[in-house]
Design a protein around this motif. Structure first.
Motif: not given
Length: 353
Positions: A64, A71, A73, A75, A90-92
Motif C-alpha cells: 500500500t 501505516n 502495509k 499484503k 498483512e504486515q506493517t
C-alpha cells in the motif's frame, strides 16, 4: 487460449496532482490470439501500486503506497481457482511511500521512496508474509535540489545469479548493491554503481547472462548501460531515450528487456510513448517511438514469452495490449477502458492445482 495477469492501481491521491481513483487489484484475462482484455475480478485495497507473484504463482503480494503516518502495509493473497484473491495476512512496512516489491529467496524486498530504505520480509510456504527482519537505510543526496534532497530507493532487482540485489536510488544517483547469504541480505558497498549526476535512477533490468544491465533514469529519461567486469558493474555510457527535439521535463517510468535479448523498451510519462531499442553488443540502436495516445504512461510488462507488451496509462484510465513483432516494434491490438488509474502489471500466472 487465454491467460491471467493482475493490475495494481492508485485508489487515492498522494498529493494534489499525483495519485488516482481506482478500485484496487484487478484480475485480468487476455485472449492470447486477439489481445482483448477483460476484468474478471477486483479486490478492494488501498493504493496497491506495485504487485508481485510468488515463484510458484500461487500467491500474490501487494504493497500500500501511502505515507508512513498512514501505516503502509504489505499484503499476502492466495490466488483462488477462479483467479480471484483471498487475503492471507498483512504486515506493517517501516517506511514512507513504499513503491516497489520483489519476490526473491522465499521473501519480499520492498523499496520505500519517501524514506529511502529497503526492507526484507520472509514468507512461509503457505504464502503468509512474516514481519520484516532487515531494514537498510540509504544516506546522501545529489544535485537536483527539488528531487534529490535525500535518498529515494525506487526498486530492488535481483541479478540473474539469484544472489546479488541492486537498488536504484533516485535521490543519490547511485545503485546500491546487496547480496543474499543464508536468506539474509548484506550491503556490498564496494559493488555500488555510480551513474550520471542528476539522472535519478529508477528501474533497471539485466540481460540473461547478467553481464549487461540497463537503467532508466527518471529525471533525464536517459538509459545507463552497465557492464560487469571482474564481478562488479561499471557505468559504460548513457543513451538518450527521448527525441532530440523534446523540450518538456522528462519523467522516465519503466524499462523492460525482451526475453529474446534483442530489444529494450523504455517508457516516459511526459512523452507518453515507449522508446524501442535494438541491442547491439554493448550499445543500443534507437528503432522507434510508440505513442500511447493516452496520459501518463506508467508501468508496462512483457508477457507470454515476449508476445505481448501490456502498458498502463495512469491518468487516462487505459490499459493497452501491444503485439510485439519479430522486428521488435509494437502493434496495438486492444485497449481497455475499465481499469482505473492502472500503474502496475504482473507477469501471467500458471496455476497448478
Amino acid at each position: 487460449m487465454n491467460s491471467i495477469f493482475y493490475i495494481g492501481c492508485y485508489t487515492q491521491m498522494l498529493s494534489q496532482d499525483f495519485g488516482g481513483k481506482g478500485d484496487g487489484i484487478y484480475t485480468i484475462e487476455i485472449n492470447n490470439t486477439s489481445g482483448k482484455m477483460r476484468v474478471l475480478h477486483m479486490y478492494s485495497t488501498t493504493n496497491p501500486a506495485y504487485l508481485v507473484l510468488s515463484k510458484n504463482h500461487q500467491y500474490l503480494y501487494a504493497l500500500t503506497e501511502v505515507s508512513i503516518n498512514e501505516n503502509p502495509k504489505v499484503k499476502a493473497f492466495k490466488i483462488q481457482e477462479d483467479y480471484s484473491l483471498q487475503l492471507i495476512n498483512e504486515q506493517t512496512i517501516d517506511g514512507d511511500l513504499p513503491c516497489h516489491i520483489t519476490y526473491a529467496n522465499n521473501g519480499l524486498l520492498i523499496a520505500c521512496y519517501g524514506s529511502g530504505n529497503i526492507l526484507l520480509f520472509p514468507t512461509k510456504d503457505n504464502g503468509e508474509v512474516l514481519p520484516s527482519t532487515q531494514n537498510f537505510k540509504h544516506q546522501g543526496n545529489s544535485i537536483n535540489l527539488a528531487r534529490q534532497e535525500a535518498p529515494h530507493a525506487h526498486q530492488a532487482v535481483v541479478h540473474p545469479n539469484g544472489t546479488d540485489v541492486f537498488v536504484p536510488d533516485l535521490g543519490i544517483d547511485l545503485i546500491k548493491a546487496y547480496r543474499f547469504h543464508n536468506n539474509a541480505l548484506s550491503a556490498i558497498k564496494s559493488n555500488d554503481i555510480a551513474v550520471d549526476k542528476g539522472g535519478g535512477p529508477r528501474h533497471m533490468v539485466f540481460n540473461k547472462n547478467g553481464d549487461l544491465g540497463y537503467l532508466i533514469n527518471e529525471l533525464t529519461g536517459d538509459i545507463s548501460i552497465l557492464k560487469q567486469k571482474e564481478g562488479t558493474f561499471t557505468f559504460l555510457k548513457s543513451v538518450k531515450s527521448l527525441p532530440a527535439s523534446y523540450k518538456e521535463i522528462p519523467s522516465g517510468s519503466a524499462i523492460r528487456i525482451h526475453p529474446n535479448g534483442k530489444y529494450l523498451y523504455a517508457g516516459n510519462r511526459t512523452l507518453d510513448a515507449i522508446t524501442i531499442f535494438k541491442i547491439h553488443g554493448e550499445d543500443l540502436e534507437l528503432l522507434s517511438f510508440q505513442p500511447t495516445e493516452g496520459k501518463t504512461l506508467r508501468a508496462f510488462n512483457i508477457i507470454l514469452n515476449g508476445k505481448w507488451l501490456i502498458a498502463c496509462l495512469q491518468d487516462s484510465d487505459e490499459v493497452i495490449a501491444y503485439e510485439i513483432t519479430s522486428s521488435g516494434k509494437l502493434l496495438e491490438r486492444s485497449r481497455n477502458y475499465n481499469i482505473i488509474s492502472p500503474v502496475c502489471v504482473t507477469s501471467t500466472i500458471n496455476l497448478q492445482y
